[in-house]
Design a protein around this motif. Structure first.
Motif, PDB file in Angstrom:
ATOM      1  N   UNK A  74      15.087 103.011  17.455  1.00 36.54           N
ATOM      2  CA  UNK A  74      13.629 102.930  17.480  1.00 36.54           C
ATOM      3  C   UNK A  74      13.110 101.502  17.338  1.00 36.54           C
ATOM      4  N   UNK A  75      13.995 100.531  17.385  1.00 40.58           N
ATOM      5  CA  UNK A  75      13.592  99.131  17.246  1.00 40.58           C
ATOM      6  C   UNK A  75      12.801  98.687  18.470  1.00 40.58           C
ATOM      7  N   UNK A  76      11.773  97.917  18.222  1.00 39.76           N
ATOM      8  CA  UNK A  76      10.928  97.400  19.304  1.00 39.76           C
ATOM      9  C   UNK A  76      11.483  96.072  19.780  1.00 39.76           C
ATOM     10  N   UNK A  93      13.280 108.446  21.726  1.00 39.08           N
ATOM     11  CA  UNK A  93      13.494 107.151  21.075  1.00 39.08           C
ATOM     12  C   UNK A  93      12.392 106.156  21.426  1.00 39.08           C
ATOM     13  N   UNK A  94      11.163 106.636  21.483  1.00 38.91           N
ATOM     14  CA  UNK A  94      10.017 105.758  21.733  1.00 38.91           C
ATOM     15  C   UNK A  94       9.671 105.011  20.447  1.00 38.91           C
ATOM     16  N   UNK A  95       9.514 103.708  20.571  1.00 38.01           N
ATOM     17  CA  UNK A  95       9.302 102.882  19.384  1.00 38.01           C
ATOM     18  C   UNK A  95       7.998 103.210  18.663  1.00 38.01           C
ATOM     19  N   UNK A  96       6.979 103.655  19.371  1.00 34.41           N
ATOM     20  CA  UNK A  96       5.690 103.938  18.753  1.00 34.41           C
ATOM     21  C   UNK A  96       5.751 105.122  17.803  1.00 34.41           C
ATOM     22  N   UNK A  97       6.738 105.997  17.950  1.00 31.92           N
ATOM     23  CA  UNK A  97       6.768 107.254  17.202  1.00 31.92           C
ATOM     24  C   UNK A  97       7.259 107.117  15.766  1.00 31.92           C
ATOM     25  N   UNK A  98       7.897 106.013  15.441  1.00 33.96           N
ATOM     26  CA  UNK A  98       8.461 105.870  14.095  1.00 33.96           C
ATOM     27  C   UNK A  98       7.376 105.787  13.024  1.00 33.96           C
ATOM     28  N   UNK A  99       6.365 104.981  13.234  1.00 37.62           N
ATOM     29  CA  UNK A  99       5.292 104.826  12.255  1.00 37.62           C
ATOM     30  C   UNK A  99       4.568 106.134  11.960  1.00 37.62           C
ATOM     31  N   UNK A 100       4.100 106.847  12.991  1.00 38.26           N
ATOM     32  CA  UNK A 100       3.447 108.132  12.719  1.00 38.26           C
ATOM     33  C   UNK A 100       4.380 109.155  12.069  1.00 38.26           C
ATOM     34  N   UNK A 101       5.657 109.110  12.401  1.00 40.12           N
ATOM     35  CA  UNK A 101       6.602 110.050  11.791  1.00 40.12           C
ATOM     36  C   UNK A 101       6.746 109.783  10.294  1.00 40.12           C
ATOM     37  N   UNK A 102       6.847 108.512   9.932  1.00 37.19           N
ATOM     38  CA  UNK A 102       6.935 108.158   8.513  1.00 37.19           C
ATOM     39  C   UNK A 102       5.645 108.539   7.798  1.00 37.19           C
ATOM     40  N   UNK A 103       4.511 108.232   8.409  1.00 42.54           N
ATOM     41  CA  UNK A 103       3.217 108.544   7.806  1.00 42.54           C
ATOM     42  C   UNK A 103       3.061 110.044   7.555  1.00 42.54           C
ATOM     43  N   UNK A 104       3.438 110.860   8.526  1.00 44.42           N
ATOM     44  CA  UNK A 104       3.285 112.306   8.357  1.00 44.42           C
ATOM     45  C   UNK A 104       4.213 112.853   7.270  1.00 44.42           C
TER      46      UNK A 104
END
Length: 111
Positions: A99-101, A45-56
């Motif tokens: 995943x909220x920052x 549940x690291x917040x940084x991982x959401x953006x790359x996951x959506x992008x991929x």
């Protein structure tokens, strides 16, 4: 899966396309390693991982579109369904909350 494609590319390199084969192999292996890190971040549940996951997953949807037609239509469907399922899971309310920052946990935006 991307790492498997990287190894498959490595075994099909021939002298007429050596540079293309090597760079494609390195890119696919690096991309696969990056996906492993993103998956690890999501599992923690690291917040940084959401953006790359959506992008991929958006990239995967484009890949699915590129396989559409002919004998690869089934591959296209599998890729698109998997990408859509991951996107739905990432944007669910529970996932968004996890995943909220927001270390304070406040539901109110700072003004």
């Amino acid at each position: 899966m991307v790492v498997v494609l990287g190894f498959a590319e490595a075994f099909t390199i021939d002298s007429s396309r050596l540079v293309l084969g090597v760079t494609t192999t390195l890119f696919l292996l690096a991309y696969g390693a990056g996906l492993v890190l993103v998956a690890r971040g999501l599992s923690r549940a690291s917040t940084w991982s959401r953006g790359p996951a959506v992008f991929t997953q958006l990239i995967q949807l484009l890949m699915a579109y590129s396989f559409w037609g002919g004998s690869t239509r089934a591959v296209s469907v599998v890729l698109a369904v998997a990408a859509a399922a991951v996107l739905v899971a990432i944007f669910q309310k529970a996932s968004t909350a996890a995943l909220r920052d927001d270390p304070g946990g406040s539901d109110h935006p700072v003004l």
